[in-house]
Scaffold this motif. Structure first.
Motif, PDB file in Angstrom:
ATOM      1  N   GLN A 186      30.894  25.702   0.612  1.00  0.00           N
ATOM      2  CA  GLN A 186      31.494  26.310  -0.572  1.00  0.00           C
ATOM      3  C   GLN A 186      32.311  27.535  -0.148  1.00  0.00           C
ATOM      4  O   GLN A 186      31.929  28.255   0.775  1.00  0.00           O
ATOM      5  CB  GLN A 186      30.407  26.759  -1.553  1.00  0.00           C
ATOM      6  CG  GLN A 186      29.399  25.692  -1.917  1.00  0.00           C
ATOM      7  CD  GLN A 186      29.973  24.595  -2.782  1.00  0.00           C
ATOM      8  OE1 GLN A 186      30.496  24.855  -3.863  1.00  0.00           O
ATOM      9  NE2 GLN A 186      29.886  23.367  -2.304  1.00  0.00           N
ATOM     10  N   LEU A 187      33.409  27.768  -0.843  1.00  0.00           N
ATOM     11  CA  LEU A 187      34.185  28.983  -0.654  1.00  0.00           C
ATOM     12  C   LEU A 187      33.754  30.010  -1.697  1.00  0.00           C
ATOM     13  O   LEU A 187      33.191  29.649  -2.736  1.00  0.00           O
ATOM     14  CB  LEU A 187      35.673  28.689  -0.805  1.00  0.00           C
ATOM     15  CG  LEU A 187      36.276  27.685   0.190  1.00  0.00           C
ATOM     16  CD1 LEU A 187      37.730  27.398  -0.173  1.00  0.00           C
ATOM     17  CD2 LEU A 187      36.151  28.205   1.607  1.00  0.00           C
ATOM     18  N   PRO A 188      34.014  31.303  -1.449  1.00  0.00           N
ATOM     19  CA  PRO A 188      33.654  32.295  -2.465  1.00  0.00           C
ATOM     20  C   PRO A 188      34.189  31.952  -3.851  1.00  0.00           C
ATOM     21  O   PRO A 188      33.496  32.154  -4.855  1.00  0.00           O
ATOM     22  CB  PRO A 188      34.262  33.586  -1.914  1.00  0.00           C
ATOM     23  CG  PRO A 188      34.204  33.407  -0.431  1.00  0.00           C
ATOM     24  CD  PRO A 188      34.507  31.943  -0.210  1.00  0.00           C
ATOM     25  N   VAL A 189      35.400  31.415  -3.921  1.00  0.00           N
ATOM     26  CA  VAL A 189      35.981  31.087  -5.225  1.00  0.00           C
ATOM     27  C   VAL A 189      35.207  29.981  -5.929  1.00  0.00           C
ATOM     28  O   VAL A 189      35.229  29.881  -7.160  1.00  0.00           O
ATOM     29  CB  VAL A 189      37.467  30.714  -5.069  1.00  0.00           C
ATOM     30  CG1 VAL A 189      37.632  29.365  -4.379  1.00  0.00           C
ATOM     31  CG2 VAL A 189      38.197  30.732  -6.399  1.00  0.00           C
ATOM     32  N   ASP A 190      34.482  29.146  -5.172  1.00  0.00           N
ATOM     33  CA  ASP A 190      33.716  28.062  -5.778  1.00  0.00           C
ATOM     34  C   ASP A 190      32.559  28.577  -6.637  1.00  0.00           C
ATOM     35  O   ASP A 190      32.045  27.850  -7.483  1.00  0.00           O
ATOM     36  CB  ASP A 190      33.153  27.129  -4.700  1.00  0.00           C
ATOM     37  CG  ASP A 190      34.236  26.367  -3.964  1.00  0.00           C
ATOM     38  OD1 ASP A 190      35.250  26.018  -4.605  1.00  0.00           O
ATOM     39  OD2 ASP A 190      34.085  26.136  -2.753  1.00  0.00           O
ATOM     40  N   TYR A 191      32.150  29.814  -6.411  1.00  0.00           N
ATOM     41  CA  TYR A 191      31.034  30.369  -7.173  1.00  0.00           C
ATOM     42  C   TYR A 191      31.468  31.044  -8.472  1.00  0.00           C
ATOM     43  O   TYR A 191      30.625  31.434  -9.282  1.00  0.00           O
ATOM     44  CB  TYR A 191      30.274  31.382  -6.311  1.00  0.00           C
ATOM     45  CG  TYR A 191      29.717  30.785  -5.040  1.00  0.00           C
ATOM     46  CD1 TYR A 191      28.765  29.775  -5.068  1.00  0.00           C
ATOM     47  CD2 TYR A 191      30.159  31.226  -3.793  1.00  0.00           C
ATOM     48  CE1 TYR A 191      28.266  29.223  -3.909  1.00  0.00           C
ATOM     49  CE2 TYR A 191      29.660  30.683  -2.617  1.00  0.00           C
ATOM     50  CZ  TYR A 191      28.719  29.676  -2.679  1.00  0.00           C
ATOM     51  OH  TYR A 191      28.229  29.127  -1.521  1.00  0.00           O
ATOM     52  N   VAL A 192      32.776  31.164  -8.667  1.00  0.00           N
ATOM     53  CA  VAL A 192      33.274  31.915  -9.822  1.00  0.00           C
ATOM     54  C   VAL A 192      32.858  31.261 -11.138  1.00  0.00           C
ATOM     55  O   VAL A 192      32.383  31.938 -12.061  1.00  0.00           O
ATOM     56  CB  VAL A 192      34.802  32.081  -9.744  1.00  0.00           C
ATOM     57  CG1 VAL A 192      35.346  32.660 -11.050  1.00  0.00           C
ATOM     58  CG2 VAL A 192      35.174  32.981  -8.587  1.00  0.00           C
TER      59      VAL A 192
END
Length: 274
Positions: A186-192
């Motif tokens: 997962q990328l940080p943006v995936d957790y948004v």
């Protein structure tokens, strides 16, 4: 939201926050030591969602809140901060996403609402997680073993089923599922999106109940609504029911080191029911 590579955290301030003065070598011993200190000093808590305050995931906001402002956070905040710290130490890792199974019906489909990390050291992969509250493992867990693994705060194991892994904890001699995940990075943006849902939706349990947890040496401290519980490593426990917002705030301050950001709002929320 920025990625974690866009900014740099003051590692000295972070290590001071968690009381860590050990090695900075990229090793499993370093990872385990920092994980244990993080979980003993930076509490899991959901005051911002509960009080209707935004939960920001950019690194400056995480550092301001968790390192400099006597606050904690939930999984995205905790593990994104931890991810940046271990990355600065040269520990190879990726972010993962899990479906929470704890206290959920076995046949119910769950969203990927929890963040954890997969760290690799000397060719060995470990699960590292500082953000699951009262049942979070307080040491890295080897991914390549299904045998029980002892941590300072409990016995865990990982069960593999095809591409999926299930984390289990042993409670009262029974293995109970905590969460299920796969190894898709997962990328940080995936957790948004998950963070936005958990922090703003009326369907999110973080919007209606108060949660706080610390895993200090020899015990776990947990606050669930009005009930404060301390569980010792020897199996003993003590519980105390808190009568009002002022008593809750005192326990948050004295037992978890949390400075409540808005007492008026906390009183209103507690009066409404948590």
């Amino acid at each position: 939201m920025t990625t974690l590579d866009d900014d740099r955290i003051d590692l000295g301030a972070y290590f001071s926050r968690i009381g860590y003065s050990g090695s900075h070598e990229a090793s499993v011993d370093t990872l385990a030591a920092i994980q244990a200190r993080h979980m003993a000093c930076i509490p899991f808590e959901n005051l911002d969602p509960l009080l209707g305050r935004p939960v920001r995931l950019d690194l400056p906001s995480l550092a301001h809140k968790l390192v400099h402002s006597r606050r904690g956070g939930y999984c995205f905040e905790q593990n994104l901060l931890f991810s940046h710290v271990i990355g600065r130490l040269g520990i190879e890792h990726i972010g993962l996403a899990a479906r929470v199974l704890w206290n959920q019906p076995a046949d119910e489909d769950r969203p990927r609402s929890h963040m954890l990390l997969l760290a690799t050291l000397d060719g060995v992969a470990y699960i590292a997680d500082v953000g699951f509250g009262g049942h979070c493992p307080s040491a890295p867990l080897r991914l390549d073993s299904e045998a029980p693994q002892q941590t300072p705060h409990g016995n865990y194991r990982l069960r593999r089923d095809g591409a999926d892994y299930t984390l289990l904890i042993n409670i009262d001699n029974a293995w109970r599922p905590v969460y299920r995940f796969d190894l898709c990075p997962q990328l940080p943006v995936d957790y948004v999106a998950a963070n936005y849902y958990l922090s703003t939706s009326d369907d999110s349990h973080f919007r209606h109940g108060l949660y706080a947890a610390l895993a200090t040496p020899g015990e776990r401290r947990a606050l669930l609504g009005h009930r404060y519980t301390v569980r010792k490593d020897d199996g003993s426990s003590a519980r105390r029911d808190l009568s009002d917002a002022d008593e809750i705030a005192a326990v948050l301050r004295e037992e978890f080191g949390i400075a409540v950001p808005d007492m008026a709002c906390l009183r209103a929320v507690v009066a409404h029911g948590i």
